[in-house]
Design a protein around this motif. Sequence first.
Motif, mmCIF file in Angstrom:
data_model
loop_
_atom_site.group_PDB
_atom_site.id
_atom_site.type_symbol
_atom_site.label_atom_id
_atom_site.label_comp_id
_atom_site.label_asym_id
_atom_site.label_seq_id
_atom_site.Cartn_x
_atom_site.Cartn_y
_atom_site.Cartn_z
ATOM 1 N N LEU A 37 -0.660 32.117 -8.257
ATOM 2 C CA LEU A 37 0.506 32.990 -8.342
ATOM 3 C C LEU A 37 0.563 33.545 -9.762
ATOM 4 C CD1 LEU A 37 3.201 34.140 -7.222
ATOM 5 C CD2 LEU A 37 4.308 32.079 -8.148
ATOM 6 N N LEU A 38 0.510 34.879 -9.890
ATOM 7 C CA LEU A 38 0.643 35.525 -11.187
ATOM 8 C C LEU A 38 2.097 35.950 -11.367
ATOM 9 C CD1 LEU A 38 -2.499 37.879 -11.175
ATOM 10 C CD2 LEU A 38 -2.332 35.482 -11.889
ATOM 11 N N VAL A 39 2.725 35.524 -12.451
ATOM 12 C CA VAL A 39 4.114 35.882 -12.753
ATOM 13 C C VAL A 39 4.104 36.720 -14.027
ATOM 14 C CG1 VAL A 39 6.450 35.052 -13.165
ATOM 15 C CG2 VAL A 39 4.886 33.713 -11.726
ATOM 16 N N LEU A 40 4.365 38.009 -13.883
ATOM 17 C CA LEU A 40 4.297 38.930 -15.013
ATOM 18 C C LEU A 40 5.707 39.195 -15.534
ATOM 19 C CD1 LEU A 40 1.823 40.455 -16.265
ATOM 20 C CD2 LEU A 40 2.721 42.495 -15.134
ATOM 21 N N ILE A 41 5.945 38.921 -16.815
ATOM 22 C CA ILE A 41 7.253 39.097 -17.440
ATOM 23 C C ILE A 41 7.130 40.183 -18.507
ATOM 24 C CG2 ILE A 41 9.126 37.958 -18.689
ATOM 25 C CD1 ILE A 41 7.935 35.285 -17.612
ATOM 26 N N THR A 42 8.010 41.181 -18.439
ATOM 27 C CA THR A 42 7.946 42.286 -19.404
ATOM 28 C C THR A 42 9.035 42.139 -20.456
ATOM 29 O OG1 THR A 42 9.456 43.777 -18.248
ATOM 30 C CG2 THR A 42 7.140 43.770 -17.535
#
Length: 342
Positions: free
Chosen positions: A150-155
Motif C-alpha cells: 500500500l503506497l500512502v502519498l502525503i503532500t
Amino acid sequence: MAGETARRRQEVLRAIVADYIASQEPVGSKALLERHHLPVSSATIRNDMTVLESEGYIVQEHASSGRVPTEKGYRRFVDDLHDIKPLSRAERHAIMTFLNDGVDLEDVLRRSVQLLSQLTRQAAIVQLPTLTVSRVKHCEVVSLSPVRLLLVLITDTGRVDQRNVELDAPLDTEEVHRVRDMLNSALVGKSLNDASSSLADVVNNAPEELRTALISACTVLIETLVEQPSDRIILAGASNLTRGARNLPSGLPMVIQALEEQVVVLKLLANVRDPGDVTVLIGEENKTERLHGASVVTTAYGAGDAALGGMGVVGPTFMDYTGTIAKVSAVARYVSQVLAGE
C-alpha cells in the motif's frame, strides 16, 4: 433626464429581483411602491416594468400576475452589485472557530462545505487540493501481504492518496523499507509532474533484487497519480435544493444528478483561478445542460496568491446572490487563513 430614467428603472429591476428572491412570488407595481417607497406614481412604475419586460429583464407569466425576473434580469442584478455587505462579527467568529477545530486539511474542507450549505441553505461543493500544485511530503510504503504493498502519498497541502501495488514476488520487511526510501528520494519536495522523471531514474538504477517491485510501484504512481491525477470533491447540503424544486426549470433530479458527477463539478470549480475572485453563472450560462435551472457561485481557496482548489454553492436562479457571494467569499478566505496557519 434620460439618465434619471435609466437609474430609476435599474432601481425598479433591483427591487423586483430582491422581492422575488425573498418571496418567490410574482411582483406587482403596487407592492413595489409600498415596500420600497419609490418617489414616483404607480403609473410610472407600470411603465418602467413594461420597458424592462420588453428588454428581457422581467416577464409576466400570467396576464393578471406581477413580474418575475429572467436570467438576463438576474445577470444585470449581479453585475450591478458593487458593495457586498460583510458578514457580522458573530458570523465571522463562528466560521473561524468551526474551521480552526479541523484536525487536518480534509477535515477543514469538509467543515467548510458544511458551513456553506448551512449558511446559504443551498448545496455546497469543494475540491481537495489538486495534485498538480501539491508537492510530495512523504510516501509511506506498507506491506499488506508479502506480494501486496500500500503506497500512502502525503503532500504539503495535507492531501493523502493511497494506491495498492501487486508484486510478482514477495518482499521481506527490510526490502519494503528500502523500496520506501528509494521512492522518497525521488518524490519528496517535488510536484508529481516533476517527480515522474525521478521515478524513471529510480527504476533504471534499482538493485536487481528490488527492480521488479520498484517497476510495479513507480508504474502505479506515474499512471494513476501523474498521468491521471484524481481530483476529489466533497458535496454537502444537496437536500437543500428540494426547497426550490418547483422553481427549477430543468428539474431537481437533473441538478442533483449533475452534482453527483465529479467531472461536472470540477468544470464548475475551474472557472475561478485566483483566490479572492468570485464567479457567478446563472441558468444557461452553465455549460452543463442539466444545470440550466440553477445558479452557481464559485471561488478559489489557497495559500497566498496560489489557488489550491475551488469551492462554491449551487442553488436555484432565485438564490440570494448578495448573501451567497459574501458567504462563499468569506469561507474561502478563512479556509486560506487556516491553511496558512494564521
